[in-house]
Scaffold this motif. Structure first.
Motif, PDB file in Angstrom:
ATOM      1  N   ALA A 135       3.723   5.437  -5.835  1.00 26.69           N
ATOM      2  CA  ALA A 135       3.530   5.392  -7.285  1.00 26.69           C
ATOM      3  C   ALA A 135       2.549   6.475  -7.714  1.00 26.69           C
ATOM      4  CB  ALA A 135       3.028   4.012  -7.703  1.00 26.69           C
ATOM      5  N   ARG A 136       1.492   6.624  -6.907  1.00 29.82           N
ATOM      6  CA  ARG A 136       0.480   7.613  -7.248  1.00 29.82           C
ATOM      7  C   ARG A 136       1.047   9.029  -7.187  1.00 29.82           C
ATOM      8  NH1 ARG A 136      -3.334   6.160  -3.488  1.00 29.82           N
ATOM      9  NH2 ARG A 136      -3.424   4.091  -4.401  1.00 29.82           N
ATOM     10  N   GLN A 137       2.024   9.217  -6.297  1.00 29.67           N
ATOM     11  CA  GLN A 137       2.609  10.558  -6.179  1.00 29.67           C
ATOM     12  C   GLN A 137       3.689  10.821  -7.222  1.00 29.67           C
ATOM     13  OE1 GLN A 137       3.725  10.602  -2.054  1.00 29.67           O
ATOM     14  NE2 GLN A 137       1.593  10.405  -1.443  1.00 29.67           N
ATOM     15  N   LYS A 161       0.835  -1.197   0.000  1.00 29.67           N
ATOM     16  CA  LYS A 161       0.000   0.000   0.000  1.00 29.67           C
ATOM     17  C   LYS A 161       0.877   1.256   0.000  1.00 29.67           C
ATOM     18  CE  LYS A 161      -3.487   2.552   2.457  1.00 29.67           C
ATOM     19  NZ  LYS A 161      -2.523   3.660   2.625  1.00 29.67           N
ATOM     20  N   VAL A 177      -0.500  -1.999 -10.558  1.00 33.45           N
ATOM     21  CA  VAL A 177       0.196  -0.728 -10.321  1.00 33.45           C
ATOM     22  C   VAL A 177       1.239  -0.411 -11.388  1.00 33.45           C
ATOM     23  CG1 VAL A 177       1.513   0.612  -8.633  1.00 33.45           C
ATOM     24  CG2 VAL A 177      -0.187  -1.042  -7.844  1.00 33.45           C
ATOM     25  N   GLU A 203       2.169   1.717  -3.397  1.00 35.64           N
ATOM     26  CA  GLU A 203       1.137   2.233  -4.300  1.00 35.64           C
ATOM     27  C   GLU A 203       0.970   3.740  -4.137  1.00 35.64           C
ATOM     28  OE1 GLU A 203      -1.743  -1.541  -3.933  1.00 35.64           O
ATOM     29  OE2 GLU A 203      -2.781   0.305  -4.528  1.00 35.64           O
ATOM     30  N   ASP A 204       0.987   4.190  -2.862  1.00 34.90           N
ATOM     31  CA  ASP A 204       0.883   5.628  -2.600  1.00 34.90           C
ATOM     32  C   ASP A 204       2.022   6.381  -3.278  1.00 34.90           C
ATOM     33  OD1 ASP A 204      -1.338   5.161  -1.116  1.00 34.90           O
ATOM     34  OD2 ASP A 204      -0.330   5.315   0.835  1.00 34.90           O
ATOM     35  N   SER A 217       3.425   0.319 -14.650  1.00 36.00           N
ATOM     36  CA  SER A 217       3.158   0.856 -15.981  1.00 36.00           C
ATOM     37  C   SER A 217       3.845  -0.007 -17.033  1.00 36.00           C
ATOM     38  CB  SER A 217       3.647   2.301 -16.078  1.00 36.00           C
ATOM     39  OG  SER A 217       5.013   2.389 -15.748  1.00 36.00           O
TER      40      SER A 217
END
Lengths: 216, 242
Positions: B185-187, B179, B204, B182-183, B206
């Motif tokens: 990655a999102r940032q 998790k 997740v 993932e955070d 790319s």
């Protein structure tokens, strides 16, 4: 001839000071050398490793008595350098301490997992900082009990300095024994003094060991 | 220009060639997941990217700089490329705060108060601000790994490498680490992972890179790669990983 008196006991105790001086000299000069040897032995450079190994083989292969004799009797003969007993004994004890402590500390350094070096390197720390802040504290903890154990060896080892006429506890015992003709009593007291000096260290080493084992 | 450019890299351990001409390019903001059987060279490739391993042939550039174990300013480079290990490799004798601030304090000479603020900041990002004064041994495996990630983040890296970071964890602790990743990655953090977590790779990443026998066997977006594996090797790998 006279009988053993309080004055004799006090002279033994005051000779204990010189035993202490020898231990302090050995540690003050031997410990930095030991650190250097430990670092050389764990170095990536082969030349450094070999130099340190050769030195250690040589020193550890010779009894402490042999070292003492070499620096006191040998140096004047081979090199024409006359040395007062304190200096000769000090050098011999220093060399002895450096080699044994050096190996103890090398063991401590090698007991720290290689990944700790790697993790520290990956944070961009210099090699010295990796050692100073990451490896050394962990190595020190592991090497502390055997280091204290070696200290006991060192204290007892200083008694050999009596061979070259240096008056520390053992030599003072010889002198008092010769004057009083009570060797059994005198040497028992000498032994008891050594024991009393070493016992706290032995106990400390044992408690350290127990505590550090518990922490892992 | 790609953030990471790997060209025809070869690497041997003794007589065993583990990388046999690997080429791969990673753009800023990409999440690249390297999958493959053990012994396929994926961890070795990851370790070559931040100069933990010497390469024998080819070239790796990161931000245009050629990566070598003897490169100039290796220390500065290592601060821009963080790596998280399978075994966490926290420093057991230091508190969480000191683990995190050791490098910034020594490298950037930041003040003590500033260090604590930095530690709190990165710990908040991995959800462990309350553990700032704990020692690693007082934390669970998942928490330790999150601290290791925070320690990396504190250097302000431009790229982060993850070497099987969930493989040493109990199954119930894997999720909390994933998790956090993932955070990140999102940032927008650029991340390269070696992992066995196929779910993470699928959802997740790319780009997926499948390595086999020291080569990049197949690469592409996860949807393509998992749905239409072109080689029998990837097909059987996917089947066995399920």
């Amino acid at each position: 001839m006279r009988s053993f008196s309080l004055a004799d006991f006090l002279s033994l105790l005051s000779a204990l000071q010189w035993t202490g001086v020898l231990v302090l000299i050995a540690l003050a000069f031997g410990a930095p050398l030991a650190l250097g040897l430990a670092l050389m032995r764990t170095s990536a450079r082969r030349a450094l490793r070999w130099t340190a190994t050769a030195f250690l083989q040589l020193v550890q292969g010779v009894p402490l008595l042999g070292l003492l004799m070499f620096f006191y009797f040998g140096m004047p003969v081979f090199l024409g350098v006359e040395m007062p007993p304190l200096v000769a004994v000090g050098i011999a004890m220093t060399v002895y301490t450096a080699s044994f402590l050096g190996e103890i500390w090398r063991g401590g350094i090698e007991a720290v997992k290689h990944e700790q070096w790697e993790a520290a390197a990956c944070l961009g720390l210099s090699t010295w900082h990796q050692f100073r802040y990451v490896i050394a504290p962990q190595a020190f903890r592991m090497a502390l009990p055997p280091t204290v154990g070696f200290l006991v060896q060192l204290i007892k080892g200083t008694s050999l300095a009596s061979i070259v006429g240096f008056v520390e506890l053992a030599r003072a015992g010889q002198l008092v024994s010769a004057a009083t003709f009570q060797p059994l009593l005198v040497y028992s007291i000498v032994a008891a003094i050594y024991f009393a000096a070493c016992l706290p260290l032995t106990l400390w080493a044992r408690s350290l060991e127990a505590r550090l084992n518990g922490a892992r | 220009m790609a953030l990471v450019d790997i060209k025809n890299v070869t690497k041997s351990y003794g007589s065993i060639e583990v990388l046999k001409g690997v080429s791969l390019s990673i753009d800023e903001g990409e999440i690249v997941t390297i999958i493959g059987k053990s012994g396929s060279g994926k961890s070795t490739l990851l370790r070559c990217i931040n100069a933990l391993e010497r390469i024998d042939g080819g070239e790796i550039t990161v931000e245009g700089q050629s990566v070598r174990t003897d490169m100039p300013n290796l220390r500065g480079f290592r601060q821009r490329v963080g790596i998280v290990f399978q075994a966490f490799n926290l420093f057991p004798h230091l508190t969480v705060e000191r683990n995190i601030t050791l490098a910034p304090v020594l490298n950037k000479r930041i003040a003590k108060a500033e260090g604590r603020a930095l530690a709190l900041d990165v710990l908040a990002r991995v959800g462990l601000a309350d553990k700032i004064d704990a020692y690693p041994a007082q934390l669970s495996g998942g928490q330790q790994q999150r601290v290791a990630i925070a320690r990396c983040l504190a250097m302000g890296p431009h790229l982060m490498l993850f070497d099987e970071v969930t493989s040493a964890l109990d199954p119930e602790l894997v999720g909390e680490v994933l998790k956090v990743m993932e955070d990140m990655a999102r940032q927008g953090m650029t991340m390269v992972l070696v992992t066995h977590e196929m779910g993470f790779a699928r959802n997740v990443a790319s780009k997926i890179v499948f390595m086999h026998q020291g080569r990049v066997w197949e690469e592409g977006p996860p949807a393509d790669l998992f749905a239409n594996p072109r080689t029998p090797e990837l097909r059987s790998f996917i089947a066995s990983a399920r």
